[in-house]
Design a protein around this motif. Structure first.
Motif, PDB file in Angstrom:
ATOM      1  N   LEU A   6      35.499  60.230 -20.320  1.00 62.09           N
ATOM      2  CA  LEU A   6      36.627  60.899 -19.670  1.00 62.09           C
ATOM      3  C   LEU A   6      36.139  62.012 -18.747  1.00 62.09           C
ATOM      4  O   LEU A   6      36.670  62.219 -17.662  1.00 62.09           O
ATOM      5  CB  LEU A   6      37.575  61.485 -20.726  1.00 62.09           C
ATOM      6  CG  LEU A   6      38.456  60.502 -21.486  1.00 62.09           C
ATOM      7  CD1 LEU A   6      39.196  61.210 -22.620  1.00 62.09           C
ATOM      8  CD2 LEU A   6      39.449  59.818 -20.559  1.00 62.09           C
ATOM      9  N   GLY A   7      35.099  62.723 -19.193  1.00 58.79           N
ATOM     10  CA  GLY A   7      34.546  63.796 -18.390  1.00 58.79           C
ATOM     11  C   GLY A   7      33.708  63.309 -17.227  1.00 58.79           C
ATOM     12  O   GLY A   7      33.517  64.035 -16.247  1.00 58.79           O
ATOM     13  N   LEU A   8      33.202  62.073 -17.318  1.00 55.85           N
ATOM     14  CA  LEU A   8      32.306  61.548 -16.288  1.00 55.85           C
ATOM     15  C   LEU A   8      33.027  60.754 -15.199  1.00 55.85           C
ATOM     16  O   LEU A   8      32.447  60.524 -14.135  1.00 55.85           O
ATOM     17  CB  LEU A   8      31.234  60.659 -16.929  1.00 55.85           C
ATOM     18  CG  LEU A   8      30.121  61.379 -17.695  1.00 55.85           C
ATOM     19  CD1 LEU A   8      29.179  60.349 -18.339  1.00 55.85           C
ATOM     20  CD2 LEU A   8      29.332  62.307 -16.783  1.00 55.85           C
ATOM     21  N   TYR A   9      34.260  60.306 -15.458  1.00 52.90           N
ATOM     22  CA  TYR A   9      34.954  59.472 -14.469  1.00 52.90           C
ATOM     23  C   TYR A   9      35.013  60.095 -13.076  1.00 52.90           C
ATOM     24  O   TYR A   9      34.729  59.419 -12.076  1.00 52.90           O
ATOM     25  CB  TYR A   9      36.362  59.122 -14.954  1.00 52.90           C
ATOM     26  CG  TYR A   9      36.409  58.037 -16.003  1.00 52.90           C
ATOM     27  CD1 TYR A   9      35.569  56.922 -15.923  1.00 52.90           C
ATOM     28  CD2 TYR A   9      37.288  58.103 -17.077  1.00 52.90           C
ATOM     29  CE1 TYR A   9      35.598  55.926 -16.888  1.00 52.90           C
ATOM     30  CE2 TYR A   9      37.323  57.115 -18.051  1.00 52.90           C
ATOM     31  CZ  TYR A   9      36.485  56.027 -17.950  1.00 52.90           C
ATOM     32  OH  TYR A   9      36.514  55.044 -18.911  1.00 52.90           O
ATOM     33  N   PRO A  10      35.370  61.388 -12.938  1.00 51.31           N
ATOM     34  CA  PRO A  10      35.389  61.972 -11.588  1.00 51.31           C
ATOM     35  C   PRO A  10      34.029  61.942 -10.899  1.00 51.31           C
ATOM     36  O   PRO A  10      33.942  61.660  -9.695  1.00 51.31           O
ATOM     37  CB  PRO A  10      35.853  63.423 -11.844  1.00 51.31           C
ATOM     38  CG  PRO A  10      36.651  63.328 -13.102  1.00 51.31           C
ATOM     39  CD  PRO A  10      35.927  62.316 -13.933  1.00 51.31           C
ATOM     40  N   PHE A  11      32.972  62.209 -11.661  1.00 54.86           N
ATOM     41  CA  PHE A  11      31.618  62.161 -11.102  1.00 54.86           C
ATOM     42  C   PHE A  11      31.255  60.743 -10.681  1.00 54.86           C
ATOM     43  O   PHE A  11      30.614  60.531  -9.639  1.00 54.86           O
ATOM     44  CB  PHE A  11      30.615  62.693 -12.124  1.00 54.86           C
ATOM     45  CG  PHE A  11      29.180  62.569 -11.695  1.00 54.86           C
ATOM     46  CD1 PHE A  11      28.717  63.244 -10.575  1.00 54.86           C
ATOM     47  CD2 PHE A  11      28.294  61.771 -12.402  1.00 54.86           C
ATOM     48  CE1 PHE A  11      27.396  63.137 -10.170  1.00 54.86           C
ATOM     49  CE2 PHE A  11      26.983  61.655 -12.009  1.00 54.86           C
ATOM     50  CZ  PHE A  11      26.527  62.335 -10.889  1.00 54.86           C
ATOM     51  N   ILE A  12      31.661  59.762 -11.480  1.00 56.94           N
ATOM     52  CA  ILE A  12      31.413  58.362 -11.141  1.00 56.94           C
ATOM     53  C   ILE A  12      32.123  58.013  -9.837  1.00 56.94           C
ATOM     54  O   ILE A  12      31.579  57.299  -8.981  1.00 56.94           O
ATOM     55  CB  ILE A  12      31.875  57.433 -12.282  1.00 56.94           C
ATOM     56  CG1 ILE A  12      30.982  57.633 -13.521  1.00 56.94           C
ATOM     57  CG2 ILE A  12      31.847  55.971 -11.844  1.00 56.94           C
ATOM     58  CD1 ILE A  12      31.478  56.914 -14.765  1.00 56.94           C
ATOM     59  N   GLY A  13      33.354  58.534  -9.659  1.00 53.77           N
ATOM     60  CA  GLY A  13      34.085  58.292  -8.417  1.00 53.77           C
ATOM     61  C   GLY A  13      33.337  58.824  -7.210  1.00 53.77           C
ATOM     62  O   GLY A  13      33.226  58.150  -6.180  1.00 53.77           O
ATOM     63  N   THR A  14      32.810  60.050  -7.326  1.00 57.69           N
ATOM     64  CA  THR A  14      32.026  60.636  -6.232  1.00 57.69           C
ATOM     65  C   THR A  14      30.790  59.806  -5.938  1.00 57.69           C
ATOM     66  O   THR A  14      30.432  59.580  -4.772  1.00 57.69           O
ATOM     67  CB  THR A  14      31.599  62.073  -6.583  1.00 57.69           C
ATOM     68  OG1 THR A  14      32.761  62.852  -6.882  1.00 57.69           O
ATOM     69  CG2 THR A  14      30.856  62.719  -5.430  1.00 57.69           C
ATOM     70  N   THR A  15      30.127  59.338  -6.991  1.00 57.11           N
ATOM     71  CA  THR A  15      28.917  58.532  -6.825  1.00 57.11           C
ATOM     72  C   THR A  15      29.224  57.218  -6.111  1.00 57.11           C
ATOM     73  O   THR A  15      28.494  56.801  -5.208  1.00 57.11           O
ATOM     74  CB  THR A  15      28.275  58.242  -8.191  1.00 57.11           C
ATOM     75  OG1 THR A  15      27.976  59.490  -8.846  1.00 57.11           O
ATOM     76  CG2 THR A  15      26.990  57.438  -8.030  1.00 57.11           C
ATOM     77  N   ILE A  16      30.322  56.561  -6.506  1.00 53.72           N
ATOM     78  CA  ILE A  16      30.719  55.308  -5.850  1.00 53.72           C
ATOM     79  C   ILE A  16      30.987  55.547  -4.369  1.00 53.72           C
ATOM     80  O   ILE A  16      30.550  54.780  -3.508  1.00 53.72           O
ATOM     81  CB  ILE A  16      31.966  54.711  -6.538  1.00 53.72           C
ATOM     82  CG1 ILE A  16      31.608  54.229  -7.951  1.00 53.72           C
ATOM     83  CG2 ILE A  16      32.540  53.555  -5.718  1.00 53.72           C
ATOM     84  CD1 ILE A  16      32.807  53.790  -8.774  1.00 53.72           C
ATOM     85  N   GLY A  17      31.715  56.625  -4.069  1.00 52.48           N
ATOM     86  CA  GLY A  17      31.993  56.941  -2.676  1.00 52.48           C
ATOM     87  C   GLY A  17      30.732  57.209  -1.882  1.00 52.48           C
ATOM     88  O   GLY A  17      30.603  56.760  -0.731  1.00 52.48           O
ATOM     89  N   SER A  18      29.791  57.925  -2.479  1.00 53.36           N
ATOM     90  CA  SER A  18      28.523  58.234  -1.795  1.00 53.36           C
ATOM     91  C   SER A  18      27.710  56.977  -1.516  1.00 53.36           C
ATOM     92  O   SER A  18      26.953  56.921  -0.534  1.00 53.36           O
ATOM     93  CB  SER A  18      27.699  59.212  -2.642  1.00 53.36           C
ATOM     94  OG  SER A  18      28.411  60.414  -2.865  1.00 53.36           O
ATOM     95  N   MET A  19      27.878  55.958  -2.340  1.00 57.14           N
ATOM     96  CA  MET A  19      27.148  54.697  -2.160  1.00 57.14           C
ATOM     97  C   MET A  19      27.590  53.937  -0.922  1.00 57.14           C
ATOM     98  O   MET A  19      26.877  53.049  -0.457  1.00 57.14           O
ATOM     99  CB  MET A  19      27.317  53.815  -3.403  1.00 57.14           C
ATOM    100  CG  MET A  19      26.593  54.322  -4.636  1.00 57.14           C
ATOM    101  SD  MET A  19      26.959  53.312  -6.104  1.00 57.14           S
ATOM    102  CE  MET A  19      26.294  51.734  -5.585  1.00 57.14           C
TER     103      MET A  19
END
Length: 205
Positions: A6-19
């Motif tokens: 739950l705490g990592l989902y926003p960070f995962i979103g940023t990572t996907i966008g950066s990809m």
């Protein structure tokens, strides 16, 4: 483990966008970006009330405090914080070098919002549901995808190496899980401020 996700989902979103910098030749499609931001806004607007502000009011009543003071005070402070951050964004939005820093600052209150909602789920006797916390976290994650893409694609357009642009985009989102963790720990130690922090996060959202 589930709370970590739950705490990592926003960070995962940023990572996907950066990809996206590795796959897109130009920039994120404007219509796609608007759809994603609109979806995130709808989810976050409802989650900010049901997952943050309403539990703040209910918890204030349980703690025998004046029912609306913590909610009104925290909500107002949250709005003021984000207005100041948005003014900073407007000041530097034309400076591409500053953009990653400004987005990083913008991500701190979002991480706090997820953190305080998880803390409420853990420490406030089921005033908030897992589904509500998931909706909030997932909504922020959706919003972070175009944010990460904008940072990495902008750096690429300036002639930066794709991998460097990707890393900077990812770095802008790392503050979210860190601020989430800090907020959970801080709220556990000082549990009586939970109504205030819930409302503050709602105002920021």
């Amino acid at each position: 483990m589930i709370y970590i996700l739950l705490g990592l989902y926003p960070f995962i979103g940023t990572t996907i966008g950066s990809m996206f910098v590795f796959f897109l030749k130009d920039k994120l499609n404007e219509k796609v970006e608007k759809i994603m931001l609109g979806l995130a806004s709808g989810v976050m607007l409802s989650a900010s009330f049901f997952s943050l502000l309403l539990p703040s009011i209910d918890l204030s009543e349980q703690l025998k405090e004046f029912r609306f003071f913590p909610s009104c005070f925290g909500f107002g402070v949250g709005i003021i914080i984000f207005v100041l951050i948005d003014k900073l964004i407007c000041k530097y939005q034309k400076n591409n070098f500053m953009m990653p820093l400004v987005v990083t600052l913008h991500n701190i209150p979002e991480g706090m919002a997820v953190g305080v909602s998880i803390a409420s789920l853990l420490f406030s006797n089921n005033l908030i549901t897992y589904t509500s916390v998931l909706a909030l976290s997932f909504g922020i994650a959706i919003q972070n995808i175009p944010e990460g893409a904008i940072i990495s694609m902008t750096l690429k357009s300036q002639g930066k190496n794709k991998f460097y642009a990707f890393l900077v985009g990812v770095a802008s989102g790392i503050v979210e899980p860190l601020s989430t963790l800090f907020t959970i720990i801080f709220t556990k130690v000082v549990s009586f401020i939970l109504p205030y922090t819930l409302a503050l996060a709602s105002g920021a959202m």
